[in-house]
Write an enzyme that holds these catalytic residues in place. Structure first.
Site, PDB file in Angstrom:
ATOM      1  N   GLU A 254       0.772  -1.133   0.090  1.00  0.00           N
ATOM      2  CA  GLU A 254       0.092   0.137   0.225  1.00  0.00           C
ATOM      3  C   GLU A 254       0.855   1.175   0.013  1.00  0.00           C
ATOM      4  O   GLU A 254       0.551   2.190  -0.524  1.00  0.00           O
ATOM      5  CB  GLU A 254      -0.972  -0.022   1.150  1.00  0.00           C
ATOM      6  CG  GLU A 254      -2.153  -0.978   1.037  1.00  0.00           C
ATOM      7  CD  GLU A 254      -1.776  -2.398   1.615  1.00  0.00           C
ATOM      8  OE1 GLU A 254      -0.614  -2.678   2.034  1.00  0.00           O
ATOM      9  OE2 GLU A 254      -2.689  -3.200   1.753  1.00  0.00           O
TER      10      GLU A 254
ATOM     11  N   PHE B  81     -12.387  -7.421  13.247  1.00  0.00           N
ATOM     12  CA  PHE B  81     -10.974  -8.025  12.322  1.00  0.00           C
ATOM     13  C   PHE B  81     -10.776  -6.890  11.452  1.00  0.00           C
ATOM     14  O   PHE B  81     -11.657  -6.537  10.420  1.00  0.00           O
ATOM     15  CB  PHE B  81     -11.608  -9.194  11.683  1.00  0.00           C
ATOM     16  CG  PHE B  81     -10.362  -9.727  10.894  1.00  0.00           C
ATOM     17  CD1 PHE B  81      -9.213 -10.047  11.515  1.00  0.00           C
ATOM     18  CD2 PHE B  81     -10.614  -9.884   9.433  1.00  0.00           C
ATOM     19  CE1 PHE B  81      -8.149 -10.825  10.444  1.00  0.00           C
ATOM     20  CE2 PHE B  81      -9.647 -10.362   8.762  1.00  0.00           C
ATOM     21  CZ  PHE B  81      -8.392 -10.859   9.190  1.00  0.00           C
ATOM     22  N   GLN B  82      -9.513  -6.564  11.571  1.00  0.00           N
ATOM     23  CA  GLN B  82      -8.969  -5.605  10.475  1.00  0.00           C
ATOM     24  C   GLN B  82      -9.609  -4.255  10.686  1.00  0.00           C
ATOM     25  O   GLN B  82      -9.847  -3.481   9.652  1.00  0.00           O
ATOM     26  CB  GLN B  82      -9.092  -6.274   9.040  1.00  0.00           C
ATOM     27  CG  GLN B  82      -7.846  -7.164   8.885  1.00  0.00           C
ATOM     28  CD  GLN B  82      -7.924  -7.482   7.362  1.00  0.00           C
ATOM     29  OE1 GLN B  82      -8.717  -7.303   6.501  1.00  0.00           O
ATOM     30  NE2 GLN B  82      -6.659  -7.938   7.099  1.00  0.00           N
TER      31      GLN B  82
ATOM     32  N   LYS C 201     -17.717  -1.535   5.095  1.00  0.00           N
ATOM     33  CA  LYS C 201     -17.983  -2.483   3.967  1.00  0.00           C
ATOM     34  C   LYS C 201     -19.517  -2.813   3.543  1.00  0.00           C
ATOM     35  O   LYS C 201     -19.969  -2.752   2.398  1.00  0.00           O
ATOM     36  CB  LYS C 201     -17.526  -3.939   4.209  1.00  0.00           C
ATOM     37  CG  LYS C 201     -17.625  -4.912   3.480  1.00  0.00           C
ATOM     38  CD  LYS C 201     -16.817  -6.257   3.783  1.00  0.00           C
ATOM     39  CE  LYS C 201     -17.041  -7.398   2.996  1.00  0.00           C
ATOM     40  NZ  LYS C 201     -16.306  -8.467   3.332  1.00  0.00           N
TER      41      LYS C 201
ATOM     42  N   MET D 259      23.485  10.130   4.374  1.00  0.00           N
ATOM     43  CA  MET D 259      23.406  11.327   5.158  1.00  0.00           C
ATOM     44  C   MET D 259      23.290  11.199   6.505  1.00  0.00           C
ATOM     45  O   MET D 259      23.706  12.022   7.310  1.00  0.00           O
ATOM     46  CB  MET D 259      21.906  12.053   4.573  1.00  0.00           C
ATOM     47  CG  MET D 259      21.863  13.498   5.206  1.00  0.00           C
ATOM     48  SD  MET D 259      23.001  14.675   4.405  1.00  0.00           S
ATOM     49  CE  MET D 259      21.979  15.193   3.125  1.00  0.00           C
TER      50      MET D 259
END
Lengths: 574, 172
Positions: A64, A126-127, A176, A486
């Site tokens: 993602e 869940f999630q 959903k 750096m």
């Protein structure tokens, strides 16, 4: 019986789901590309993408974070909002870095996240993650859709907010069950009603007069141009304004390309690793006209010594930026193009300031950016100069953060806007390569060169799969110093050379890594091999990864040490 | 310096969170926030009492508030004639004779007793924060069991005098 069945079929055909409504809304918003990754909470949306012959492209990234950085790259080169779709929970949290990056660099993004069904929100389902809570401080605005009726309006508002005023990321969280809800509603006209959001684009005429007046009295005027000039498409207007009044132009990191880097009046980049001429011009000018930059601390250095003798004028579309860091005598809240147009309409007679221009010219000659050629391997600065030469200065260059980024900013001269894609405000490692994916999709006919460090590349190299799959001819140039350059430089300068965890004892074989993804890999270890290798890579008809071994202990100069003023650069040589 | 700032905001869920989050992120020092519905449907009014170090900080505060998409209008009303009030509920230990004594203490403050139990009584007071403060300190020796304050809510007076007055005259 048959009559009844037919009747039912007819009804079914008329019905659409929330996911279909979303897709219609995306089409209505003119979306051509969505960067995304499926998962449980967005399954209905992905199913709708599968079933509808969707008139836009879906790019499946391999993470993602890759998707959101790609969307940023797309936004940077096209000027259009980048669109991202990810699932709830881990999908959404993987977007956090990219959303923050877009917020810091004012990039328009519209991010759609799935959410668990409304009846279980708040139960640690869940999630599930609190996307609104997580993204409120890192977005320009965010929405959670609680009713399908709101969806078309929310989508159109999200695009409006993301792309107008000071651009920024907007998140739309879609539970959903909302995307599964069946409705018979079809296209509906939606209108934005945002009384609290009315960005001002036209400058106040009195303030323009004030600025014109200050300009006509100035003996050492200077323009500082930032990303705002690029976003508003004001580069041509800036050039006219600078040329007409013979005004030197320094730019910020994100202002690269807002004014031609090869122009006589260009002083190029100012700031922590800016060049001597630009920084001293800021220190010595008597009028500083900031157009579309936010006086970031990496630009200003110690504020006590920033433009100490100057009257400051600041043109910015975001009123909250004016006076935030630097006291401003002439505030102009406006779109950069509108402000420049208004200034060009004024008949300004400037004082004679040839002496000022001559001093700057002299400084440019006396204190150029410098580096030493290495004997054994490749000097990273020369590598950038070679990329510039080989690409004829016309590439779209994307970078991560760090030494390679600063060298690219210093040694690649951008004459055009929208060709420089880098992570400035947040300084995100792992940004450059996926951003190149998005940039190439947004600008399919351009040469896209992703200049990355060996550290940052390893944070998002999984997107090699995407450039292979889509045959995106991205040229990845790894500035490989086997270290976090750096970090190592700061340890050298400010931590008595204690190189804590900044040097890689093991790196993968990047050539084999590219090859295992089915991509051409090349290794270059000596300067003599480089021109040939770059020519080959740039003319190759597909993606290439070039692993360039550069001097490990090289530092970026000049430099303003933390806490020091803009006139206290180290590493300046005559 | 203490400032009183009001904001008209859209009555959406999460707006308070947005605003307090922004104030927290930018390190503004908030003394109190009060929120409630306004005279217009769908629009709430917020009142902030803030401590800012200088004018630059104050300007940033109002600009950052204004920048919020749900915020319609921000006003710093400190230097104008305004009405500013706070409500406090104070549960004090008290029975028998102290009850009468407490009654005597609160009367000049035009506070009222709104609940009485065997061993406690609850006082309601409204007014400027200083008045509330004064009453609380007078009641403290009796033993305060519980205290809740709403924070200041304020708006401009209907008529504005020509002369600019000092904040302390409003909040005192």
């Amino acid at each position: 019986m048959s009559v009844k069945v037919e009747h039912q079929l007819e009804q079914v055909e008329e019905k659409v789901t929330g996911a279909d409504v979303l897709i219609q809304a995306l089409v209505a918003a003119g979306v051509d590309t969505v960067f995304g990754y499926p998962g449980g909470a967005v399954l209905p949306i992905y199913d709708a993408l599968y079933q509808n012959d969707t008139p836009f492209n879906h790019v499946l990234t391999r993470h993602e974070q890759g998707g959101v950085h790609a969307a940023e790259g797309y936004a940077r080169v096209t000027g259009k909002p980048g669109v991202v779709l990810a699932t709830s929970g881990p999908g959404a949290t993987n977007l956090v870095t990219g959303i923050t990056d877009a917020m810091m660099d004012s990039l328009p993004l519209v991010v759609f996240t799935g959410q668990v069904a409304t009846n279980v929100i708040g139960t640690d389902a869940f999630q599930e993650s609190d996307v609104m809570g997580i993204t409120t401080p890192i977005t320009k605005y965010n929405y959670q859709v609680r009713d399908l009726k709101e969806l078309p309006r929310v989508v159109s508002e999200a695009f409006h907010i993301a792309s107008t005023g000071r651009p920024g990321p907007v998140v739309v969280d879609i539970p959903k069950d909302i995307s599964q809800t069946v409705t018979t509603r079809k296209d509906e006209t939606t209108s934005c009603h945002l009384p609290g959001y009315q960005p001002n684009t036209k400058p106040n005429p009195l303030q323009i007069v004030k600025l014109a007046d200050a300009l006509s009295r100035s003996r050492k005027p200077l323009i500082l141009s930032g990303a705002g000039v690029v976003f508003s498409g004001a580069a041509d207007l800036l050039r006219q304004f600078a040329e007409r009044n013979q005004l030197p132009v320094a730019n910020t990191l994100h202002g690269l390309g807002s004014f031609p880097g090869t122009h006589d009046l260009s002083l190029q980049m100012a700031g922590m690793h800016g060049n001597y001429t630009a920084n001293m011009a800021i220190y010595e000018c008597d009028l500083l006209i900031n157009i579309g930059a936010r006086f970031d601390d990496r630009l200003t250095g110690n504020l006590k010594h920033f433009a100490p003798n100057a009257k400051v004028a600041h043109i910015d579309i975001d009123p909250a930026e004016i006076g935030k860091n630097v006291e401003t005598e002439i505030p102009i809240v406006a779109d950069a193009a509108e402000a420049l147009r208004a200034l060009l309409e004024k008949d300004i007679t400037t004082l004679e300031h040839d002496a000022w221009i001559d001093t700057l010219e002299q400084n440019k000659r006396d204190y150029p950016l410098w580096y030493d050629h290495a004997e054994e391997c490749i000097s990273p600065q020369w590598l950038i100069k070679e990329i510039y030469r080989e690409s004829d200065g016309k590439a779209i260059v994307t970078t991560d953060v760090g030494q390679h980024q600063m060298w690219a900013a210093q040694f690649y001269k951008f004459d055009q806007p929208k060709r420089w894609v880098t992570s400035g405000g947040l300084g995100t490692m792992g940004f450059g390569f996926p951003a190149a994916v998005g940039a190439q999709i947004g600008a399919p006919d351009e040469l896209v060169v992703s200049v990355v460090g060996d550290g940052g590349f390893q944070m998002s190299s999984q997107e090699l799969s995407v450039i292979k799959e889509r045959q995106l001819p991205v040229k990845v140039i790894i500035v490989n110093n086997q270290s976090l350059g750096m970090v190592r430089q700061w340890q050298e300068k400010f931590f008595d050379e204690r190189y804590s965890e900044s040097i890689f004892s093991e790196n993968p074989d990047f050539v084999k890594l590219a090859e295992c993804y089915g991509i051409r890999g090349m290794r270059v270890e000596q300067e003599a091999e480089l021109p040939g290798a770059l020519a080959e890579a740039f003319h190759h008809d597909g993606p290439v990864v070039v692993d360039c071994r550069v001097v490990q202990m090289e530092c970026v100069y000049p430099m303003i040490a933390p806490g020091k003023g803009i006139h206290e650069m180290i590493g300046v040589t005559k | 310096m203490k400032r009183v700032i009001t904001a008209d905001v859209q009555d959406h869920s999460g707006v308070l969170n947005r605003i307090t989050g922004m104030l927290h992120k930018r390190q503004f020092n908030i003394e109190s926030i009060s929120v409630g519905k306004s005279e217009r449907v769908g629009i709430s009014k917020m009142t902030f009492v803030v401590n800012v170090s200088d004018d630059q900080k104050l300007e940033q505060l109002t600009k950052q508030l204004n920048k919020q998409i749900d915020v319609l209008k921000v006003k710093d009303i400190t230097d104008h004639a305004m009405v500013a009030r706070e409500l406090a509920l104070i549960k004090v230990v008290g029975s028998g004779q102290t009850r009468a004594e407490i009654q005597g203490v609160i009367t000049p403050f035009r506070a009222s007793l709104i609940d009485v139990s065997r061993d406690s009584l609850t006082v309601q007071v409204t007014g400027k924060p200083d008045k509330v403060e004064a009453l609380i300190s007078l009641l403290r020796p009796y033993g305060i069991k519980e205290l809740a304050r709403t924070g200041v809510t304020a708006f401009l007076r209907g008529q504005q005098p020509q002369e600019v007055t000092d904040l302390n005259t409003h909040l005192a």
